[in-house]
Enzyme design. Structure first.
Site, PDB file in Angstrom:
ATOM      1  N   ARG A  27       9.207  -6.669   9.507  1.00 26.44           N
ATOM      2  CA  ARG A  27       9.497  -6.758   8.078  1.00 26.44           C
ATOM      3  C   ARG A  27       8.289  -7.230   7.269  1.00 26.44           C
ATOM      4  NH1 ARG A  27      15.044  -6.838   6.946  1.00 26.44           N
ATOM      5  NH2 ARG A  27      14.794  -8.177   5.132  1.00 26.44           N
ATOM      6  N   TRP A  74       7.252 -13.836   3.423  1.00 24.85           N
ATOM      7  CA  TRP A  74       6.271 -12.963   2.768  1.00 24.85           C
ATOM      8  C   TRP A  74       6.082 -13.525   1.377  1.00 24.85           C
ATOM      9  CZ3 TRP A  74       6.196  -9.344  -1.338  1.00 24.85           C
ATOM     10  CH2 TRP A  74       5.155  -8.415  -1.293  1.00 24.85           C
ATOM     11  N   GLU A 481       1.433  11.837   1.594  1.00 22.67           N
ATOM     12  CA  GLU A 481       1.926  11.033   2.712  1.00 22.67           C
ATOM     13  C   GLU A 481       0.810  10.737   3.713  1.00 22.67           C
ATOM     14  OE1 GLU A 481       4.491   9.033   5.422  1.00 22.67           O
ATOM     15  OE2 GLU A 481       4.413   9.309   3.247  1.00 22.67           O
TER      16      GLU A 481
END
Length: 608
Positions: A27, A74, A481
């Site tokens: 994460r 974070w 991308e």
């Protein structure tokens, strides 16, 4: 983005929590901490940097106890530091938090006036003090948490313990995911399924405005208004092996090579022997698609690129106008949405805060809400009128790969379903296109055989400071991308551009130091793309071509050519993206970056 793990039971809480935090490393985080009950007191250990720093600290200063909470942070409010790491304490109350408290300055001024002292720069410490402020006399922890949260504006997932109530753990959510697990006389709370999957498969998903209390009465659910709730536990069928590396050096590489399997799983049961598309219960919701006049695709990052590919395909076959919005911009451009607008949300995690906010905004305007998502029962999935799951399985690497390809496949199937429903596509033509789609898992596998060639190219270009990616039509989003993947994990500056737009700016950057990756499908604009290639060559650019056409003239113009299998042009993006994923991966490995957890990034972005 931030991870929570909590446990109460009969086992060593520190071991369970650290294991869970390790499974949440994907994460993204910059510090970590843990708190457990030790001899009637809650002890806290925190460390800046990776989880291994916290583990080293625990070896030096071990914890005991059977109830505790842990967190990976974070940074939002306050720089990464031990002081700003969670858990945060206020007297005997200890708390971890994901999200952002928007009115933290007002609350902080109030608490300072009441005599509370702050030792961090975080908004989370405000929550700990606020719970403590309400936690007086005979008020239980559950009620103190409820009262504190009623004063808060923003988003949160929290887990709280208190020295006054050993063994009790209170958790609540608003806008950030939180999962509850039940074992044999033990209970878990976490930000995501992998954190607790090795201990239990029986889980419940908290909705916004809900809380759970683990204590002497077992596990009880309630709303933040105090109303009791009944929630059904669901059995999660993911295998632990699906979240392990299986011998690959990195999760990202494993997930790139899982794409044939993920593609097959996404297609399984959705295309009949006669070539008809069946979409998991969406047939039971015909109102979603009746009299649709416009589709708005809303997504972030890689999912947004998938939406751009979907726009080309959907407009071609459905003949319905399609807009593609970046979720963080959607609400602020005053989009035109009504009851004949299909709003299509795309999110790997189903918890992306900007996409979730866009969903709620579209619903207020009367839009019909459909989601493409990878995580069952995630917030976006639950709040949508319909959901199409991608079946990619857990994606641990921060840089998305198999989620992207399965999103493309889901968009193809959805567009064909819609095209047939609105009478724009006949059954025979749909069956023909489905025949091409079912080849894709095998063709992805063929494309992966280019890995050795791609490694050699990576060695040649690993020291380049800039890359330009060019594509036309449905290859333009693949150029975007590819550039994003390189930026994300190798920290090399890269830009994706429509090839025809190159001469309107980027051509000024091209010289002999600039690698230019060009996507060159053999279609009606093949010759135009060759002309763009000549423009690059004339300025000394070094060309890497990805193509489905083994053309001698093309090879003469390039420094390296990667040949992917041939498939119908509409579905070629599923194949051409694979070499770009591998190139980004190998350059990152050669540069020695943290491939699975690149700096400053998070897998699930749960703040706006």
């Amino acid at each position: 983005m931030c991870g929570i793990v909590g446990y109460t039971g009969a086992k060593a809480a520190d071991e369970i929590i650290i294991e869970g935090l390790r499974r949440l490393e994907y994460r993204g985080y910059d510090s970590a901490g843990i708190a457990t009950f030790c001899d009637g007191r809650i002890e806290i250990r925190r460390a800046q940097g990776k989880l291994r720093n916290l583990e080293k600290l625990l070896r030096e200063r071990p914890l005991s106890g059977c109830c505790g909470i842990g967190h990976t942070r974070w940074a939002t409010h306050g720089c990464p530091s031990e002081n700003n790491a969670h858990p945060h304490r206020s007297a005997g109350v200890v708390l971890v938090h994901n999200g952002i408290i928007e009115n933290y300055l007002t609350l902080k001024a109030f608490l300072v006036e009441k005599g509370f002292f702050f030792s961090s720069e975080t908004d989370t410490e405000i929550l700990a003090h606020l719970v403590n402020f309400h936690y007086r006399d005979t008020i239980p922890l559950e009620e103190a948490v409820r009262r504190a949260l009623q004063e808060v504006r923003g988003s949160y997932a929290i887990a709280v313990i208190s020295e006054r109530e050993p063994g009790t753990l209170v958790a609540a959510r608003l806008g950030s995911p939180l999962i509850v697990g039940k074992g044999k006389e033990e209970y878990f709370v976490a930000s995501d399924i992998p954190a607790i999957l090795s201990h239990t498969r029986d889980m419940a998903f908290l909705e916004d405005g809900e809380m759970v209390v683990f204590g002497g009465a077992g596990m009880t659910f309630a709303t933040l208004a105090g109303e009791p709730l009944r929630k059904e536990l669901k059995t999660i069928n993911w295998s632990l092996q699906m979240a392990e590396k299986d011998g690959y050096k990195h999760f990202m590489l494993k997930e790139i090579f899982e794409q044939p399997r993920a593609a097959g799983d996404t297609l399984t049961g959705r295309i009949s022997d006669r070539g008809c598309v069946t979409l998991d219960g969406l047939h039971e919701q015909p109102q979603l698609f009746e009299n649709i006049e416009k589709v708005i695709v809303v997504a972030c990052g890689t999912s947004w690129h998938a939406g751009l590919v979907g726009k080309y395909f959907m407009e071609k076959y459905c003949r319905i106008p399609v807009e593609v919005d970046i979720a963080s911009e959607f609400r602020y451009r005053f989009p035109v949405v009504n009851d004949r607008t299909l709003v299509l949300l795309i999110s790997q995690s189903g918890e992306t805060a900007d996409t979730l906010a866009a969903l709620r905004s579209a619903r207020q305007q009367g839009g019909r809400i459909l989601a493409i998502c990878n995580v069952v029962d995630s917030s976006i999935a639950r709040e949508s009128d319909g959901v199409l799951y991608t079946h990619a399985g857990p994606e641990i690497g921060v840089a998305s790969t198999k989620a992207f390809t399965t999103q493309l496949l889901s968009l193809y199937l959805l567009a064909l379903h819609l095209a047939v429903r609105c009478g724009r596509l006949g059954a025979a033509r749909c069956a023909e296109l489905c025949g091409e789609i079912v080849k894709l898992p095998r063709l992805i596998e063929e494309t992966l055989k280019l890995d050795d060639e791609i490694q050699a190219i990576a060695r040649s270009y690993k020291d380049s400071r800039d890359f330009l990616y060019l594509g036309r039509g449905n290859q333009y989003p693949i150029a975007l991308e590819g550039a994003l993947k390189l930026k994300e994990i190798s920290y090399v500056h890269a830009e994706g551009y429509a090839a025809g737009e190159m001469k309107h700016g980027p051509i000024a950057l091209i010289d002999e130091q600039m690698p230019v990756l060009m996507l060159v499908p053999h279609n009606e604009i093949f010759e135009k793309t060759l002309s763009n290639m000549e423009e690059v060559r004339a300025r000394g650019g070094r060309i890497i071509a990805v193509t489905d056409n083994d053309d001698a003239e093309l090879r003469e113009k390039t420094d390296a050519t990667l040949l992917v299998p041939t498939v119908h042009d509409d579905f070629l993006p599923v194949l051409t993206v694979v070499p770009l994923q591998l190139l980004a991966y190998h350059i990152a490995v050669l540069k020695g970056t943290d491939v699975d957890q690149p700096r400053n990034l998070a897998k699930s972005v749960t703040v706006e």
